[in-house]
Design a protein around this motif. Structure first.
Motif, short mmCIF file in Angstrom:
data_model
loop_
_atom_site.label_atom_id
_atom_site.label_comp_id
_atom_site.label_asym_id
_atom_site.label_seq_id
_atom_site.Cartn_x
_atom_site.Cartn_y
_atom_site.Cartn_z
N GLU A 47 0.85 -1.24 -0.13
CA GLU A 47 -0.13 -0.05 -0.05
C GLU A 47 0.97 1.33 0.02
N GLY A 48 0.23 2.39 -0.42
CA GLY A 48 1.13 3.71 -0.35
C GLY A 48 -0.04 4.92 -0.26
N PHE A 49 0.63 6.05 -0.31
CA PHE A 49 -0.18 7.18 -0.44
C PHE A 49 0.04 7.91 -1.66
N VAL A 50 -1.09 8.45 -2.46
CA VAL A 50 -0.98 9.20 -3.38
C VAL A 50 -0.63 10.54 -3.06
N LEU A 51 0.24 11.09 -3.54
CA LEU A 51 0.66 12.41 -3.24
C LEU A 51 0.96 13.28 -4.51
N LYS A 52 0.76 12.97 -5.73
CA LYS A 52 0.68 13.73 -6.72
C LYS A 52 -0.11 12.80 -8.01
N ILE A 53 -1.05 13.80 -8.61
CA ILE A 53 -1.62 13.25 -9.74
C ILE A 53 -1.49 14.20 -11.04
N TYR A 54 -1.38 13.71 -12.41
CA TYR A 54 -1.33 14.37 -13.45
C TYR A 54 -1.39 13.75 -14.71
#
Length: 418
Positions: A47-54
Motif C-alpha cells: 500500500e502507499g499514499f497518493v501524493l501527486k496526480i497529473y
C-alpha cells in the motif's frame, strides 16, 4: 494518460521517494490526493499514499504498472498534512513515510497490520404500510406475542434499539416479524466514545490578570502570533484557554488543546466536555485502535470542534483551525523519541503559520527556549502572577543537605522537614 506518484508504505532509504504508477480508467473517478492505494511493488503487493496526480504524454523508459485498488473513498491526508509531512521529513531527517504514518491512527497507516471496524447499532421499526400491518394482525390473531410487539411499537411511534426489544420479547418473535416484513431492521453507525454529558459548566468571571491575557489573545486570533502564558499554579490558565476556544468556535473555527499524557486525566477531559458537550474529541495512547479510529473520523467529518489530547493530537485533521494551545509546554513528553523525532511545539508552530492563527504556550515553569524567545520578542509574554481567589502560594524553603550531613544527619530528610 493519467499517472500518480505514490509513496510506498515501507520505511527504507532505498525507496524513500515517490514512484510513478498508471491510473487505470476504472479508477480515475476515485483517485484523489491523500488516499491510500494498493499497488504492485517488486514481487509483492503493498500500500502507499497518493501524493501527486497529473496527465502526461511522456514516454517512459520502462513499463508503468497500474494501481490495483483505491482503498479510501475520502482522502486521509489533506493538502496541509501532505506539506507538513514533507517538512517533517526534511527537519527530522527521517523517512517521508514515517512522517505520514505518525499522523494517523493505526488502522489508517499505509500497509499497517492494524485494522478497525465501524460499530453499528441495530434498530427496529414498523413497516410504514399500515394496511399491510392490519392485514397481518387479522391473519395471525393467535400470535398474541407478535401482536403485543406490534402494538408496543405503535405506542412508541419511533424506531427502537433491537437490544432493548430483546429484553422484552424473544428473538424468535422479532426475527419472524422481520422475515414477514412487518418490522424493518436498520443499522446505524455509532462511535465507541459517546459520553452523554451536557454542556452545563458555565464560564466564570475572569480576574483582572486573566482579562488582560484573554483580550490580548482574542485580538490576535486572525494573525500568526505565539503567546507564552506564564502563570503560577492555580492562576486559572485553563479558564483562559476555554474562553479563547469559545470565541474561536463562535468564529466558526476549530481548536487543538495539547496536554501531557500524565495530565490527560478523566477529570480534565470531563471538564472540557462539561463546557463544550459533544463538540470535544479525545486522542491519547490509552484509547484502543477502534476508539482512535472513531475519534479521528469525528474530526475528519467535522463533527467536533475541539480536540483534547496528548502529543499526537497535534496532527488532528482539522481544515479550519482557529487556535492551538499547548498546556505545560515545558514537558519533555511533547518530544517523540522514536522516528520521526519531532517536537509537538515545532509542529504547532508550523500549523499556526500555515493557518495564520494564534498559538498559546502555557506553563507555570516555561522551558528555557520559550522564555528566551519571549524576552527577545519572538513570543508575546503574558503573565498570571496571582492565584484565583488571591490564595497565597505555599512557602518554599531550600535546605542544603550537605550541611545536614555535617550535623550528623544520615537520611535524605532534613531536620526542618521532619
Amino acid at each position: 494518460m493519467q499517472v500518480a506518484e505514490i509513496l510506498v508504505g515501507l520505511a527504507s532509504s532505498n525507496i524513500d521517494r515517490l514512484f510513478t504508477y498508471l491510473v487505470p480508467n476504472s479508477l480515475k473517478e476515485r483517485i484523489k490526493l491523500g488516499v491510500r492505494v494498493r499497488i504492485p511493488f517488486g514481487h509483492q503487493t503493498t500500500e502507499g499514499f497518493v501524493l501527486k496526480i497529473y496527465d502526461t504524454d511522456e514516454k517512459f523508459d520502462y513499463e508503468l504498472k497500474e494501481i490495483l485498488e483505491v482503498i479510501d473513498e475520502i482522502p486521509i491526508l489533506n493538502d496541509e498534512l501532505i506539506k507538513l509531512g514533507k517538512y517533517m521529513g526534511e527537519t527530522t531527517i527521517s523517512y517521508l513515510i514515517s512522517a505520514y504514518q505518525a499522523m494517523l491512527p493505526p488502522a489508517l497507516k499505509a500497509g499497517g497490520s492494524k485494522t478497525a471496524k465501524k460499530k453499528y447499532k441495530k434498530y427496529l421499526s414498523l413497516s410504514p404500510n399500515n394496511n399491510f400491518i392490519e392485514n397481518y394482525i387479522s391473519k395471525h390473531k393467535q400470535a398474541k406475542k407478535q401482536i403485543e410487539l406490534i402494538n408496543y411499537l405503535k405506542e412508541k411511534k419511533e424506531k427502537i434499539e433491537k437490544k432493548e426489544l430483546t429484553n422484552l420479547f424473544s428473538t424468535n418473535i422479532i426475527n419472524e416479524l422481520v422475515k414477514q416484513n412487518v418490522l424493518k431492521e436498520t443499522s446505524v453507525e455509532v462511535y465507541r466514545i459517546e459520553d452523554e454529558i451536557d454542556a452545563s459548566l458555565e464560564k466564570v468571571v475572569l480576574t483582572d490578570e486573566q482579562k488582560i491575557a484573554y483580550e490580548k489573545i482574542i485580538n490576535s486570533l486572525n494573525k500568526n502570533e505565539t503567546f507564552l502564558l506564564y502563570g503560577v499554579t492555580g492562576s486559572g490558565k485553563t479558564e483562559v484557554y476555554m474562553q479563547v476556544i469559545e470565541k474561536v468556535i463562535q468564529n466558526g473555527k476549530e481548536a487543538i488543546v495539547l496536554v501531557p499524557e500524565i495530565s490527560l486525566t478523566p477529570q480534565m477531559v470531563r471538564r472540557f466536555k462539561r463546557r463544550f458537550g459533544p463538540l470535544v474529541a479525545v486522542m491519547h495512547s490509552g484509547l484502543s485502535n477502534n476508539e482512535k479510529y472513531d475519534e479521528w473520523r469525528k474530526i475528519r467529518r467535522g463533527e467536533v470542534k475541539i480536540v483534547v489530547g496528548a502529543r499526537s493530537a497535534i496532527f488532528a485533521p482539522f481544515a479550519n483551525l482557529g487556535v492551538i494551545i499547548i498546556d505545560e509546554e515545558h514537558e519533555a513528553t511533547y518530544k517523540q523519541e522514536n522516528n520521526p523525532k519531532y517536537h509537538a511545539r515545532d509542529i504547532a508552530l508550523w500549523r499556526a503559520k500555515y493557518h495564520n492563527i494564534t498559538l498559546i504556550l502555557g506553563s507555570a515553569t516555561p522551558s528555557l527556549e520559550s522564555f528566551a524567545r519571549a524576552y527577545k520578542g519572538v513570543y508575546t509574554l503574558l503573565t498570571l502572577t496571582k492565584r484565583v481567589g488571591n490564595i497565597e502560594l505555599p512557602t518554599v524553603e531550600i535546605v542544603d543537605l550537605r550541611e545536614e550531613y555535617k550535623s550528623g544527619v544520615r537520611t535524605n530528610f532534613s531536620r526542618r522537614l521532619i
